[in-house]
Design a protein around this motif. Structure first.
Motif, PDB file in Angstrom:
ATOM      1  N   GLN A  99       0.796  -1.222   0.000  1.00  0.00           N
ATOM      2  CA  GLN A  99       0.000   0.000   0.000  1.00  0.00           C
ATOM      3  C   GLN A  99       0.827   1.271   0.000  1.00  0.00           C
ATOM      4  O   GLN A  99       0.366   2.301  -0.473  1.00  0.00           O
ATOM      5  CB  GLN A  99      -0.927   0.005   1.220  1.00  0.00           C
ATOM      6  CG  GLN A  99      -1.906  -1.136   1.242  1.00  0.00           C
ATOM      7  CD  GLN A  99      -2.924  -0.969   2.347  1.00  0.00           C
ATOM      8  OE1 GLN A  99      -3.669  -0.004   2.395  1.00  0.00           O
ATOM      9  NE2 GLN A  99      -2.960  -1.924   3.250  1.00  0.00           N
ATOM     10  N   GLY A 100       2.029   1.207   0.522  1.00  0.00           N
ATOM     11  CA  GLY A 100       2.828   2.418   0.601  1.00  0.00           C
ATOM     12  C   GLY A 100       4.296   2.137   0.364  1.00  0.00           C
ATOM     13  O   GLY A 100       4.921   1.415   1.119  1.00  0.00           O
ATOM     14  N   SER A 101       4.831   2.655  -0.718  1.00  0.00           N
ATOM     15  CA  SER A 101       6.244   2.492  -1.032  1.00  0.00           C
ATOM     16  C   SER A 101       6.624   3.572  -2.023  1.00  0.00           C
ATOM     17  O   SER A 101       5.773   4.268  -2.578  1.00  0.00           O
ATOM     18  CB  SER A 101       6.513   1.109  -1.633  1.00  0.00           C
ATOM     19  OG  SER A 101       5.918   1.006  -2.912  1.00  0.00           O
ATOM     20  N   SER A 102       7.917   3.709  -2.254  1.00  0.00           N
ATOM     21  CA  SER A 102       8.369   4.704  -3.233  1.00  0.00           C
ATOM     22  C   SER A 102       7.853   4.341  -4.624  1.00  0.00           C
ATOM     23  O   SER A 102       7.551   5.227  -5.437  1.00  0.00           O
ATOM     24  CB  SER A 102       9.898   4.777  -3.244  1.00  0.00           C
ATOM     25  OG  SER A 102      10.466   3.514  -3.558  1.00  0.00           O
ATOM     26  N   LEU A 103       7.724   3.036  -4.896  1.00  0.00           N
ATOM     27  CA  LEU A 103       7.206   2.594  -6.185  1.00  0.00           C
ATOM     28  C   LEU A 103       5.736   2.983  -6.346  1.00  0.00           C
ATOM     29  O   LEU A 103       5.317   3.446  -7.408  1.00  0.00           O
ATOM     30  CB  LEU A 103       7.370   1.081  -6.307  1.00  0.00           C
ATOM     31  CG  LEU A 103       7.187   0.441  -7.678  1.00  0.00           C
ATOM     32  CD1 LEU A 103       8.073   1.110  -8.722  1.00  0.00           C
ATOM     33  CD2 LEU A 103       7.492  -1.054  -7.602  1.00  0.00           C
ATOM     34  N   THR A 104       4.973   2.823  -5.267  1.00  0.00           N
ATOM     35  CA  THR A 104       3.570   3.249  -5.292  1.00  0.00           C
ATOM     36  C   THR A 104       3.462   4.735  -5.571  1.00  0.00           C
ATOM     37  O   THR A 104       2.660   5.173  -6.411  1.00  0.00           O
ATOM     38  CB  THR A 104       2.902   2.931  -3.940  1.00  0.00           C
ATOM     39  OG1 THR A 104       2.945   1.525  -3.715  1.00  0.00           O
ATOM     40  CG2 THR A 104       1.461   3.398  -3.918  1.00  0.00           C
ATOM     41  N   GLU A 105       4.257   5.520  -4.868  1.00  0.00           N
ATOM     42  CA  GLU A 105       4.228   6.973  -5.056  1.00  0.00           C
ATOM     43  C   GLU A 105       4.642   7.365  -6.470  1.00  0.00           C
ATOM     44  O   GLU A 105       4.086   8.301  -7.059  1.00  0.00           O
ATOM     45  CB  GLU A 105       5.145   7.650  -4.029  1.00  0.00           C
ATOM     46  CG  GLU A 105       4.676   7.500  -2.590  1.00  0.00           C
ATOM     47  CD  GLU A 105       3.256   8.021  -2.386  1.00  0.00           C
ATOM     48  OE1 GLU A 105       2.946   9.100  -2.921  1.00  0.00           O
ATOM     49  OE2 GLU A 105       2.473   7.331  -1.716  1.00  0.00           O
ATOM     50  N   SER A 106       5.607   6.639  -7.022  1.00  0.00           N
ATOM     51  CA  SER A 106       6.055   6.946  -8.386  1.00  0.00           C
ATOM     52  C   SER A 106       4.926   6.715  -9.392  1.00  0.00           C
ATOM     53  O   SER A 106       4.715   7.527 -10.304  1.00  0.00           O
ATOM     54  CB  SER A 106       7.262   6.081  -8.750  1.00  0.00           C
ATOM     55  OG  SER A 106       8.385   6.423  -7.952  1.00  0.00           O
ATOM     56  N   LEU A 107       4.197   5.614  -9.232  1.00  0.00           N
ATOM     57  CA  LEU A 107       3.088   5.333 -10.138  1.00  0.00           C
ATOM     58  C   LEU A 107       1.997   6.394 -10.018  1.00  0.00           C
ATOM     59  O   LEU A 107       1.417   6.816 -11.032  1.00  0.00           O
ATOM     60  CB  LEU A 107       2.513   3.947  -9.853  1.00  0.00           C
ATOM     61  CG  LEU A 107       3.389   2.756 -10.238  1.00  0.00           C
ATOM     62  CD1 LEU A 107       2.744   1.456  -9.786  1.00  0.00           C
ATOM     63  CD2 LEU A 107       3.636   2.724 -11.738  1.00  0.00           C
ATOM     64  N   LEU A 108       1.717   6.825  -8.795  1.00  0.00           N
ATOM     65  CA  LEU A 108       0.707   7.869  -8.601  1.00  0.00           C
ATOM     66  C   LEU A 108       1.168   9.189  -9.208  1.00  0.00           C
ATOM     67  O   LEU A 108       0.365   9.943  -9.765  1.00  0.00           O
ATOM     68  CB  LEU A 108       0.396   8.027  -7.119  1.00  0.00           C
ATOM     69  CG  LEU A 108      -0.379   6.866  -6.482  1.00  0.00           C
ATOM     70  CD1 LEU A 108      -0.458   7.036  -4.965  1.00  0.00           C
ATOM     71  CD2 LEU A 108      -1.784   6.773  -7.068  1.00  0.00           C
ATOM     72  N   ASP A 109       2.449   9.478  -9.112  1.00  0.00           N
ATOM     73  CA  ASP A 109       2.990  10.698  -9.717  1.00  0.00           C
ATOM     74  C   ASP A 109       2.870  10.646 -11.239  1.00  0.00           C
ATOM     75  O   ASP A 109       2.540  11.648 -11.888  1.00  0.00           O
ATOM     76  CB  ASP A 109       4.464  10.874  -9.330  1.00  0.00           C
ATOM     77  CG  ASP A 109       4.640  11.321  -7.894  1.00  0.00           C
ATOM     78  OD1 ASP A 109       3.656  11.795  -7.289  1.00  0.00           O
ATOM     79  OD2 ASP A 109       5.758  11.163  -7.361  1.00  0.00           O
ATOM     80  N   ILE A 110       3.138   9.482 -11.818  1.00  0.00           N
ATOM     81  CA  ILE A 110       3.119   9.347 -13.273  1.00  0.00           C
ATOM     82  C   ILE A 110       1.696   9.368 -13.821  1.00  0.00           C
ATOM     83  O   ILE A 110       1.405  10.038 -14.823  1.00  0.00           O
ATOM     84  CB  ILE A 110       3.826   8.036 -13.695  1.00  0.00           C
ATOM     85  CG1 ILE A 110       5.303   8.088 -13.321  1.00  0.00           C
ATOM     86  CG2 ILE A 110       3.654   7.793 -15.202  1.00  0.00           C
ATOM     87  CD1 ILE A 110       6.019   6.747 -13.446  1.00  0.00           C
TER      88      ILE A 110
END
Length: 325
Positions: free
Chosen positions: A59-70
């Protein structure tokens, strides 16, 4: 309840809740330690014990945040990432199904119309769903599912499992997803029952679906729907499909003549649904997933870590091409 059920429950409570060792449980209930091991395994099989690993990285990781940013600007609002290390495609699909089921269970509310497609990933979601008491939920099949070949779509079993999980009523499309000609398709769609189900699909509160890659072995291309010429056109133009609607790398309908004969929700209609759960993974689907997200087809995404990493890497390279040299 049989004696074995009662013994397995007793053993499970002592082992899992009281923290006893298997030897201590054996002494407590008067059986051998191997019997305790069998009783604990039986308790899992019967569903008396459910073991769940809660991985915070899902639910929460740098990869998750990257996908949300993209993809956030395209409507993506929630990402769950499977952290499986399995290389086996079936194992990856099973884990995607498990997480997809958890996300969907939280999204469905009483009175909702829930649109469902079919395929291996949707079948995995269906098998992973746990029963939750609901009222007034209806499960709407988003596309036809009959096959002209021996390859099964599992469409009806998928729908039935969804209905059992949500105490829901089924609205099915007992039709092939692609007809031989437009005239027959239009005639069938004019039937009041079929027209009603199709309209319900357009009004769904939540849709859950997957995307497919376009390769010669993919299920949508091997169900007897397409001529040899159409097969070549699709494999030459399309990068993926959503609800058996084939799309190009720019999000356009790949072969209009095939799309016109397809029964079910269109790509445009799919994009208008308020809550769209896309469950998809596998490196071969990376381009299809990327395109679907940029088409605004998902508000919620369940994906495996390897494919998620590939999407982020591809985005980085497209924005910084000098990094590839």
């Amino acid at each position: 309840m049989q004696l074995k059920d009662e013994q397995s429950l007793q053993a499970a409570k002592l082992y899992y809740e009281s923290g006893m060792s298997q030897a201590e449980v054996a002494a407590e209930i008067g059986v051998s330690r191997p019997t305790v091991a069998k009783l604990l395994a039986y308790a899992k099989e019967r569903g008396f014990v459910v073991i769940e690993v809660r991985d915070p990285r899902e639910q929460g990781s740098s990869l998750t945040e990257s996908l949300l940013d993209i993809y956030g600007s395209y409507g993506l609002a929630n990402v769950r990432i499977s952290q499986t290390t399995a290389k086996n495609p079936e194992a990856v699909t099973k884990e995607l199904g498990r997480i997809g089921a958890l996300v969907l269970e939280d999204l469905v509310e009483d009175g909702f119309l829930v649109g469902v497609s079919w395929g291996a990933t949707m079948y995995a979601v269906a098998k992973a769903l746990k029963h939750r008491s609901h009222t007034g939920v209806e499960i709407v099949q988003l596309k036809g599912g009959l096959s002209y070949t021996k390859r099964s779509t599992n469409d009806l079993e998928t729908i039935n499992r969804f209905c059992a999980a949500f105490d829901a009523f089924a609205r099915t499309l007992p039709l092939p997803v692609i007809f031989d000609n437009v005239e027959v398709k239009q005639t069938v769609e004019s039937d009041r029952h079929i027209a009603s189900v199709l309209e319900m699909g357009r009004q769904t509160d939540v849709v859950v679906f997957t995307v497919g890659s376009v390769n010669p072995d993919s299920l949508p291309l091997n169900m007897g729907y397409l001529s040899d010429d159409e097969f070549e056109l699709i494999t030459g133009r399309a990068v993926g499909d959503a609800c058996s609607r084939f799309f190009t790398a720019t999000g356009e309908v790949a072969v209009p003549s095939v799309d016109e004969r397809t029964v079910g929700i269109s790509l445009e209609e799919l994009s208008t649904r308020p809550t769209k759960l896309l469950v998809a993974g596998g490196l071969e689907k990376a381009q299809a997933i990327d395109t679907a997200l940029k088409m605004g087809l998902a508000t919620h995404l369940v994906i495996d870590n390897a494919t998620a990493s590939k999407l982020v890497e591809q985005h980085s390279l497209s924005n910084h091409p000098e990094a590839a040299s």
